[in-house]
Scaffold this active site. Structure first.
Site, mmCIF file in Angstrom:
data_model
loop_
_atom_site.group_PDB
_atom_site.id
_atom_site.type_symbol
_atom_site.label_atom_id
_atom_site.label_comp_id
_atom_site.label_asym_id
_atom_site.label_seq_id
_atom_site.Cartn_x
_atom_site.Cartn_y
_atom_site.Cartn_z
ATOM 1 N N TYR A 71 0.645 -1.051 0.053
ATOM 2 C CA TYR A 71 -0.027 -0.044 0.112
ATOM 3 C C TYR A 71 0.897 1.273 0.165
ATOM 4 O O TYR A 71 1.895 1.240 0.859
ATOM 5 C CB TYR A 71 -1.059 -0.005 1.377
ATOM 6 C CG TYR A 71 -0.306 0.151 2.511
ATOM 7 C CD1 TYR A 71 -0.075 1.420 3.173
ATOM 8 C CD2 TYR A 71 -0.041 -1.130 3.232
ATOM 9 C CE1 TYR A 71 0.610 1.174 4.564
ATOM 10 C CE2 TYR A 71 0.586 -1.157 4.609
ATOM 11 C CZ TYR A 71 1.020 0.010 5.083
ATOM 12 O OH TYR A 71 1.500 -0.011 6.299
ATOM 13 N N GLY A 115 7.214 3.534 13.234
ATOM 14 C CA GLY A 115 6.031 3.582 12.246
ATOM 15 C C GLY A 115 4.932 3.625 12.948
ATOM 16 O O GLY A 115 3.985 3.722 12.283
ATOM 17 N N HIS A 121 -4.447 6.459 14.902
ATOM 18 C CA HIS A 121 -5.378 7.147 13.699
ATOM 19 C C HIS A 121 -6.510 6.448 13.776
ATOM 20 O O HIS A 121 -6.883 5.510 13.935
ATOM 21 C CB HIS A 121 -4.262 7.227 12.570
ATOM 22 C CG HIS A 121 -3.990 5.771 11.900
ATOM 23 N ND1 HIS A 121 -4.998 5.118 11.141
ATOM 24 C CD2 HIS A 121 -3.065 5.151 12.133
ATOM 25 C CE1 HIS A 121 -4.473 4.010 10.587
ATOM 26 N NE2 HIS A 121 -3.372 3.946 11.251
ATOM 27 N N CYS A 137 -0.045 0.016 13.675
ATOM 28 C CA CYS A 137 -0.543 1.451 14.314
ATOM 29 C C CYS A 137 -2.007 0.778 15.120
ATOM 30 O O CYS A 137 -2.218 -0.156 15.238
ATOM 31 C CB CYS A 137 -1.239 2.274 13.261
ATOM 32 S SG CYS A 137 0.014 2.898 12.482
ATOM 33 N N ASN A 165 -5.655 1.550 15.159
ATOM 34 C CA ASN A 165 -6.765 1.878 14.589
ATOM 35 C C ASN A 165 -8.015 2.231 15.575
ATOM 36 O O ASN A 165 -8.560 1.410 16.163
ATOM 37 C CB ASN A 165 -7.363 0.911 13.385
ATOM 38 C CG ASN A 165 -6.372 0.578 12.319
ATOM 39 O OD1 ASN A 165 -6.350 -0.303 11.520
ATOM 40 N ND2 ASN A 165 -5.265 1.386 12.167
#
Length: 381
Positions: free
Chosen positions: A292, A307, A311, A329, A331
């Site tokens: 991606y 990284g 979010h 991350c 989410n």
């Protein structure tokens, strides 16, 4: 004949009288051939070379007082200075410039009443390299309780001990901390535990004129005054699928989340104590290795340079709160991500547990991943 002898005797008597008067009144002008008693000392001395620029120039007098002193640069501009109340000494009150010749002028008066002129000149050091330093956080910022104080240099520092001695941190809570060198160009300061809420912090890096080793010297002083805000931290226990926000010791929010894939150590959200580093309304995520690029997400809060972000990811709504499917991350649903984003400060701690992965302390800001005793050993002093 008798008159001549009498006149001669009278003449001799007059001569003898004049001679006796001079002998009785013998005196030299005040001071005579003796040198004035006032003794003037200058530091740097007349003719000195390679003089440090961060040490005040001084004039002192013994057996006398200072009437006036002027120390001027090559352009004839006087250096600011002050005569002591007892008029026995003078000191400059501003730094000197690199690679310049300064000239003394002035006058003192001795206890014998005789004046002595002040004269002389010296030359300051001219560094081969002047190293610039930057300081974080900057003035008037409000930061989270885990924020490190950072001094970064634009060249390697050889003499770390001398540089570290020029760095001071004071704070309204009286908290003690330690500097630690993370590289030859970067030194951080933190306390053993998080900063107390609402602490006022003052940092001074008095680096102008400081020798860094290898012919390099500090280019300028830098200072900062900033504030620690409320005590807020994020707790992530990856198997729980919940991102918990605690403020002043109380849980104020618990958001459903999807963290990094549990079974893949390269994708799992790693264990450790991290720090909020940046906030972005939107952020473009790219990881070609996993197929991606330019994936734009809202309300993105970075907490590791490895990284990891917190979010919005409504595209992953089906897994938020139930499965860990991200690439590391945290989410959140959009409304929750916005609410957390609005509450976050740079410097807030993010504590992650429950993961199969623990990162080595190498991805900024990793200050809180280093045990306190080890952190202290990283000081140059």
């Amino acid at each position: 004949m008798h008159r001549t002898v009498a006149a001669l005797l009278i003449g001799l008597a007059l001569v003898a009288g004049c001679s006796a008067k001079v002998e009785q009144g013998t005196a030299k002008p005040v001071g005579g051939d003796n040198p004035p008693v006032a003794k003037v000392t200058t530091a740097p001395a007349d003719g000195a070379a390679d003089v440090p620029v961060n040490v005040p120039a001084q004039v002192t007098v013994a057996e006398g007082v200072i009437d006036e002193v002027a120390l001027t640069n090559p352009e004839g501009t006087p250096v600011k200075g002050k005569i002591a109340d007892d008029k026995k000494s003078w000191s400059s009150t501003e730094p000197l410039g690199y690679g310049k010749t300064y000239t003394y002028a002035g006058r003192v008066t001795g206890t014998d009443g005789r004046p002595v002129d002040l004269k002389g000149a010296f030359t300051t050091i001219n560094p081969a390299v002047q190293v610039r330093a930057t300081l974080f956080p900057g003035d008037n910022q409000t930061m989270g309780v885990a924020v490190p104080i950072k001094v970064e240099f634009d060249a390697d520092v050889a003499d770390r001990a001398t540089v570290e001695k020029a760095l001071t941190v004071t704070n309204s809570a009286g908290v003690q901390g330690s500097w630690a060198w993370l590289s030859s160009r970067e030194v951080h300061y933190r306390p053993e535990k998080y900063w107390p809420a609402n602490t006022q912090i003052h940092v001074e890096a008095k680096l102008y004129g400081v020798p860094y080793g290898g012919g390099a010297f500090g280019r300028a002083d830098v200072t900062s005054d900033f504030t620690i805000g409320r005590h807020q931290l994020v707790k992530i226990d990856t198997p729980s699928h919940q991102l918990v926000v605690q403020r002043d010791g109380q849980t104020v929010a618990s958001y459903p989340a999807s963290f990094g894939k549990d079974a893949d150590p390269n994708l799992a959200t790693p264990n450790g104590t991290f720090v909020v580093m940046q906030k972005f309304d939107t952020w473009s995520f790219d990881n070609p290795q996993y197929g991606y690029t330019n994936v734009v997400k809202k309300w993105s809060v970075r907490f590791s340079n490895h990284g990891e972000f917190i979010h919005e990811n409504n595209d992953n709504a089906a897994n938020i709160g139930t499965n860990n499917t991200s690439h590391g991350c945290a989410n959140l649903l959009e409304a929750d991500a916005k609410a957390y984003y609005d509450s976050a400060l740079v410097g807030d701690p993010v504590e992650v547990t429950g993961s199969i992965t623990t990162l080595p302390p190498q991805f900024d800001w990793y200050d809180w991943q280093i045990p306190w005793s080890q952190w202290q050993s990283m000081s140059a002093l």
